[in-house]
Each structure stands twice: as structure tokens, then as C-alpha cells.
Design a protein around this motif. Structure first.
Motif, PDB file in Angstrom:
ATOM      1  N   VAL A   1       2.329  -6.513  41.366  1.00  0.00           N
ATOM      2  CA  VAL A   1       1.617  -7.302  40.293  1.00  0.00           C
ATOM      3  C   VAL A   1       1.648  -6.517  38.953  1.00  0.00           C
ATOM      4  O   VAL A   1       2.275  -7.133  37.784  1.00  0.00           O
ATOM      5  N   ALA A   2       1.432  -6.025  38.552  1.00  0.00           N
ATOM      6  CA  ALA A   2       0.901  -5.321  37.388  1.00  0.00           C
ATOM      7  C   ALA A   2       2.763  -5.693  37.219  1.00  0.00           C
ATOM      8  O   ALA A   2       2.854  -5.099  35.913  1.00  0.00           O
ATOM      9  N   LEU A   3       3.575  -4.329  37.593  1.00  0.00           N
ATOM     10  CA  LEU A   3       5.256  -4.743  36.530  1.00  0.00           C
ATOM     11  C   LEU A   3       6.032  -5.487  36.568  1.00  0.00           C
ATOM     12  O   LEU A   3       6.593  -5.827  35.753  1.00  0.00           O
ATOM     13  N   ALA A   4       5.623  -6.794  38.052  1.00  0.00           N
ATOM     14  CA  ALA A   4       5.981  -8.527  37.405  1.00  0.00           C
ATOM     15  C   ALA A   4       5.467  -8.604  36.191  1.00  0.00           C
ATOM     16  O   ALA A   4       5.739  -9.402  35.484  1.00  0.00           O
ATOM     17  N   VAL A   5       4.046  -8.249  35.715  1.00  0.00           N
ATOM     18  CA  VAL A   5       3.628  -9.300  34.280  1.00  0.00           C
ATOM     19  C   VAL A   5       3.544  -7.903  33.537  1.00  0.00           C
ATOM     20  O   VAL A   5       3.397  -7.792  32.500  1.00  0.00           O
ATOM     21  N   LEU A   6       4.310  -6.723  33.314  1.00  0.00           N
ATOM     22  CA  LEU A   6       4.435  -5.999  32.434  1.00  0.00           C
ATOM     23  C   LEU A   6       4.536  -6.279  31.182  1.00  0.00           C
ATOM     24  O   LEU A   6       4.585  -5.738  30.181  1.00  0.00           O
ATOM     25  N   ASP A   7       6.029  -6.705  31.153  1.00  0.00           N
ATOM     26  CA  ASP A   7       6.367  -7.391  29.647  1.00  0.00           C
ATOM     27  C   ASP A   7       7.239  -8.678  29.757  1.00  0.00           C
ATOM     28  O   ASP A   7       7.609  -9.143  30.107  1.00  0.00           O
ATOM     29  N   GLY A   8       5.891  -9.543  29.258  1.00  0.00           N
ATOM     30  CA  GLY A   8       5.969 -10.536  29.803  1.00  0.00           C
ATOM     31  C   GLY A   8       7.104 -11.746  28.423  1.00  0.00           C
ATOM     32  O   GLY A   8       7.520 -12.976  27.913  1.00  0.00           O
ATOM     33  N   ASN A   9       8.069 -10.480  27.242  1.00  0.00           N
ATOM     34  CA  ASN A   9       8.692 -11.093  26.293  1.00  0.00           C
ATOM     35  C   ASN A   9      10.029 -11.720  27.481  1.00  0.00           C
ATOM     36  O   ASN A   9      10.494 -10.356  27.964  1.00  0.00           O
ATOM     37  N   PRO A  10      10.455 -12.243  27.445  1.00  0.00           N
ATOM     38  CA  PRO A  10      12.098 -12.872  27.609  1.00  0.00           C
ATOM     39  C   PRO A  10      12.858 -12.526  26.771  1.00  0.00           C
ATOM     40  O   PRO A  10      14.335 -12.567  27.654  1.00  0.00           O
ATOM     41  N   THR A  11      12.672 -12.617  26.328  1.00  0.00           N
ATOM     42  CA  THR A  11      13.747 -12.465  25.147  1.00  0.00           C
ATOM     43  C   THR A  11      14.028 -10.778  24.709  1.00  0.00           C
ATOM     44  O   THR A  11      15.146 -10.804  23.760  1.00  0.00           O
ATOM     45  N   ASN A  12      13.261 -10.322  24.649  1.00  0.00           N
ATOM     46  CA  ASN A  12      13.291  -9.242  24.255  1.00  0.00           C
ATOM     47  C   ASN A  12      12.526  -7.794  24.650  1.00  0.00           C
ATOM     48  O   ASN A  12      11.459  -7.565  24.872  1.00  0.00           O
ATOM     49  N   LYS A  13      12.997  -7.515  26.469  1.00  0.00           N
ATOM     50  CA  LYS A  13      12.104  -6.666  26.867  1.00  0.00           C
ATOM     51  C   LYS A  13      12.778  -5.353  27.308  1.00  0.00           C
ATOM     52  O   LYS A  13      13.623  -5.321  26.369  1.00  0.00           O
ATOM     53  N   ASN A  14      11.241  -5.100  27.043  1.00  0.00           N
ATOM     54  CA  ASN A  14      11.812  -3.456  26.828  1.00  0.00           C
ATOM     55  C   ASN A  14      12.291  -2.839  28.163  1.00  0.00           C
ATOM     56  O   ASN A  14      11.519  -2.009  29.517  1.00  0.00           O
ATOM     57  N   PHE A  15      13.293  -2.559  28.407  1.00  0.00           N
ATOM     58  CA  PHE A  15      13.373  -1.598  30.205  1.00  0.00           C
ATOM     59  C   PHE A  15      13.607  -0.163  29.732  1.00  0.00           C
ATOM     60  O   PHE A  15      13.655  -0.044  31.421  1.00  0.00           O
TER      61      PHE A  15
END
Length: 271
Positions: free
Chosen positions: A221-235
Motif C-alpha cells: 500500500v505504501a508503494l502504491a501511494v509513494l509518488d502520486g504525481n502522474p506526470t513526473n514520477k521518480n521511478f
């Protein structure tokens, strides 16, 4: 000789295809977004591990998440060992009216998708004021027919003569179970530990539904909400967190893989 070489080549290719995603995940955690998204992507370790880890600590309380996941997984695994081994012993070595019907119901329950139970279970825990707790994550998962089936099949193959001899010698049923049966089904218990621990460690959908605050989240769950930015995710940071979450499972499986195979195969061989 040619056939043997072909088999080894096939196994090497299969192993490479299986392990490469894990390698890429670990390597990507040490690189930048640009290196990951370049064509072709960078496949060698980079120098951004500490910086990516620092960013991860800012976005996720990884110590708390790791504790939640570890605590839930360990408690769940211990409870499943007690419940499923006991149920398997009773269904394998006791004769009572309706035993076949009970086992049949347990097997039929394996065909019911877990998703159909989410709404009534959630309503139940809301009415009991038990949402956002460790208990709400652990309890519903204990109803796992596969664990009962695995232990029952392994205990069916355990010699009944030894159980009867122990009864004649005056052992209680609890003593027979703990001192005679359990030590002889260790491969099955090891398989059960790996399967159940991994299953709970990777549990996502139900914790997502029943957990409400980030201080209670497990790793999925924490990984799913880690980076909520849909356009500039820090992969790079996401993959680093995924690698950290995956590492304990890999270590456990590599340490107990022989027992896992022996435990799973144990129930497939008749006396």
C-alpha cells in the motif's frame, strides 16, 4: 551430449529471463530517472543510491512501514502454523461423522474469489470499529483453505501406526501432535511458512481497503501511494523502495527453497 547442452542452454536462458527484472529493479534504484528512461536504459549500477534513499526517507516512513509489514506477516504466519497444522492433523488422523463433508466445504471455498467478500467484511469491521488495525488485516486472511489442504495432505501420509502406538503408550493427543507429528512434517511447515509469509507480505487489496492512515500501511500500500504525481514520477525512488520491499522475500525463499519443494511434493506421494 547435444541434448544435455540444449537443456543447460534452455535453463540458462530461463534463469536469465527470470532474474533480469530483479537485477534491473536493484540497478535502477542506484540511477537517475533519465538513465532509467533512456533508450536503451542503463543496466549498470549508478552513484545515486544514497540520494535516492534520502528522497525515499522524505516521502515514506520506511522504518514504520517495514515494522507494520513484518509484524503483520510474522503474527499471521505463526497463527496459520498453529491453525492449519492442527486442522490438518484432525482431518487426517481423526475419524468422526461429517469429516468428509467438512473437508469438501473447505476445498469448495478455494473456488470463491476473495474479492466477493471484501464488501461484507469491510461492513463487519466498520460496525465493530476495528478498521485501521493490525487485527483487521490479519483475521480475514486466516480463512485460507490452501494451508489446511497442504497440511492435511502431508499428515495423511504420516504413518497412523506411530500415532496409535503413542496413544497406547499413554501420550495425550496434544503430546502426540507436538512431539511426534510436528517434528516429522517440518518440510510441509517450511513450505507453509514461505507461502503464508510471502502471501501476507505482498497483500495489497484488503489492506488498501481497511487501512486508513499512512502510519498503518504495509509495503504494497505504501508503494502504491509513494509518488502520486502522474506526470513526473521518480521511478528511481519507486524502484529502490520496491527493491527494499522485495529483498526479505528473496532471502527467505532462497534460504528455504529445498524445504519448500519437499513440503509441496510431500502431499503428492501416497504411502
Amino acid at each position: 551430449m547435444i541434448k544435455k547442452i540444449g537443456v543447460y542452454l534452455f535453463l540458462i536462458v530461463a534463469a536469465f529471463l527470470s532474474l533480469f527484472p530483479f537485477y534491473f529493479m536493484f540497478v535502477s534504484g542506484t540511477n537517475t530517472n533519465q538513465a532509467i528512461l533512456s533508450a536503451p536504459p542503463r543496466l549498470l549500477p549508478g552513484s545515486m543510491l544514497l540520494e535516492n534513499f534520502s528522497i525515499l526517507l522524505e516521502k515514506m516512513d520506511i522504518i514504520r512501514v517495514a515494522f507494520n509489514t513484518l509484524f503483520i506477516s510474522i503474527v499471521f504466519t505463526v497463527l496459520t502454523l498453529i491453525l492449519y497444522s492442527s486442522a490438518g492433523y484432525v482431518l487426517a488422523k481423526f475419524e468422526f461423522k461429517g469429516k468428509g463433508l467438512i473437508f469438501g466445504f473447505i476445498m469448495v471455498s478455494m473456488m470463491i474469489p476473495a474479492q466477493v467478500m471484501y464488501v461484507p467484511l469491510f461492513q463487519l469491521f466498520v460496525s465493530a470499529n476495528m478498521t485501521n488495525t493490525y487485527t483487521s488485516v490479519i483475521l480475514p486472511s486466516l480463512a485460507n483453505a490452501f494451508g489446511v489442504f497442504l497440511m492435511r495432505q502431508n499428515m495423511v501420509n504420516f504413518p497412523t501406526a506411530l500415532v496409535e502406538a503413542a496413544r497406547i503408550d499413554g501420550y495425550s493427543e496434544f503430546g502426540i501432535f507436538c512431539r511426534i507429528v510436528i517434528p516429522n512434517v517440518k518440510p510441509a511447515l517450511s513450505a507453509l511458512v514461505i507461502y503464508m509469509f510471502t502471501n501476507m507480505w505482498n497483500n495489497f487489496m484488503w489492506p488498501l481497503i481497511v487501512l486508513e492512515t499512512d502510519d498503518m500501511y504495509n509495503f504494497p500500500v505504501a508503494l502504491a501511494v509513494l509518488d502520486g504525481n502522474p506526470t513526473n514520477k521518480n521511478f528511481a525512488v519507486i524502484l529502490l523502495a520496491t527493491a527494499i520491499a522485495t529483498l526479505p522475500i528473496l532471502v527467505i525463499f532462497m534460504a528455504f527453497q529445498k524445504q519448500f519443494v519437499a513440503g509441496v511434493m510431500g502431499g503428492a506421494v501416497k504411502e
